[in-house]
Scaffold this active site. Structure first.
Site, PDB file in Angstrom:
ATOM      1  N   ASP A  62       0.877  -1.164   0.000  1.00 54.77           N
ATOM      2  CA  ASP A  62       0.000   0.000   0.000  1.00 54.77           C
ATOM      3  C   ASP A  62       0.917   1.217   0.000  1.00 54.77           C
ATOM      4  OD1 ASP A  62      -1.623   2.146   0.608  1.00 54.77           O
ATOM      5  OD2 ASP A  62      -2.441   1.295   2.446  1.00 54.77           O
ATOM      6  N   SER A 142      -1.204  14.711 -13.726  1.00 56.33           N
ATOM      7  CA  SER A 142      -2.402  14.601 -14.552  1.00 56.33           C
ATOM      8  C   SER A 142      -2.671  15.947 -15.210  1.00 56.33           C
ATOM      9  CB  SER A 142      -3.595  14.209 -13.670  1.00 56.33           C
ATOM     10  OG  SER A 142      -4.828  14.351 -14.351  1.00 56.33           O
ATOM     11  N   TYR A 155      -9.324  15.558  -6.154  1.00 53.81           N
ATOM     12  CA  TYR A 155      -8.379  14.826  -7.005  1.00 53.81           C
ATOM     13  C   TYR A 155      -7.411  15.797  -7.675  1.00 53.81           C
ATOM     14  CZ  TYR A 155      -6.625  12.116 -10.978  1.00 53.81           C
ATOM     15  OH  TYR A 155      -5.810  11.513 -11.904  1.00 53.81           O
ATOM     16  N   LYS A 159      -3.139  16.201  -7.488  1.00 57.06           N
ATOM     17  CA  LYS A 159      -2.234  16.178  -8.645  1.00 57.06           C
ATOM     18  C   LYS A 159      -1.444  17.484  -8.770  1.00 57.06           C
ATOM     19  CE  LYS A 159      -3.022  11.971  -9.783  1.00 57.06           C
ATOM     20  NZ  LYS A 159      -1.954  10.963  -9.616  1.00 57.06           N
TER      21      LYS A 159
END
Length: 259
Positions: A62, A142, A155, A159
């Site tokens: 993980d 991203s 999110y 990034k």
């Protein structure tokens, strides 16, 4: 083969972009340490790497757990005899209006996307220094690391954070001969985008598939991105042709976001 006999570790290697990166690096001559939280998928990718004539080892971890990331890097070096490239690819998405995001959702995505990248940078840098310096660290950002998107706000924040870590690490590690760069994909036809499209449909009422099609229609090159498209650029970052490049996070999105 530009990566002949190099050893690369790829997190999130069990599927999607991570699998694509692993296979491309193997084709370019690297041996692979494959890391993922899903043990069942790792062995299938390892078999594909070995079919290309390269060595592969797997490690279940993980990335949000610092000790597990350090253990994965130690395993890669022990199993394959050297350590040259770290690809911090593992990550998760989250589709949620900002007004509705809950504390546990923020904690989870930051733990994996941001802390996971930080632990990967730390573990790789420590191993590179132990082995005499030099190495390449490559992080997954991203298009959402260049532009915040509605319903993908948290999110996007993770990034953007990956870009910041990339720049700071590049400045801190340059004197050791370690380069740090990131790659910023767009709309890639993977399970992650299936989940994003499904959640967008639930929240907006749009038909399933409509959000995906809308974004793809905005791509200048006229098609969705593939894991191979991303992997080709990561192979450049991993290879010698990018030796004079550090601290950068280029877009590789077919012409969707322009910076």
């Amino acid at each position: 083969m530009t990566l002949d006999n190099k050893v690369a570790l790829v997190t999130g290697a069990g599927q999607g972009i991570g699998r694509g990166i692993a296979l491309r690096l193997a084709k370019d001559g690297a041996d692979l340490a494959l890391v993922d939280v899903k043990a069942d998928k790792l062995e299938a990718v390892a078999a594909e790497v070995r079919a290309l004539g390269r060595r592969a080892t797997t490690f279940v971890a993980d990335v949000g757990d610092r000790e597990q990331v350090f253990a994965a890097v130690a395993h890669a070096h022990q199993a394959l005899g050297r350590f040259d490239v770290m690809v911090n690819n593992a990550g998760i998405s989250q589709v949620q209006p900002l007004e509705a995001v809950q504390p546990e959702e923020v904690e989870r995505i930051f733990r994996i996307n941001v802390q996971g990248t930080l632990w990967g940078i730390q573990a790789a840098a420590a191993k590179f220094r132990e082995l005499g310096g030099k190495g390449k660290i490559i992080n997954a950002s991203s298009i959402a690391g260049h532009e915040g998107y509605a319903l993908l706000g948290v999110y996007s924040a993770t990034k953007f954070a990956v870009r910041a870590l990339t720049q700071a690490a590049a400045k801190e590690l340059a004197s050791a001969g370690i380069t740090v760069n990131a790659y910023c994909p767009g709309v890639v036809g993977t399970d992650m985008w299936v989940d994003i499209d499904r959640r967008m449909a639930e929240i907006t009422g749009a038909p399933v598939g409509a959000t995906y099609r809308k974004y793809v229609e905005g791509i200048a090159l006229g098609r969705a991105e593939t894991p191979d498209d991303v992997a080709a650029f990561v192979a450049y970052l991993a290879g010698p042709d990018s030796d004079y490049m550090t601290g950068q996070a280029p877009l590789i999105d077919g012409g969707l976001v322009y910076r």
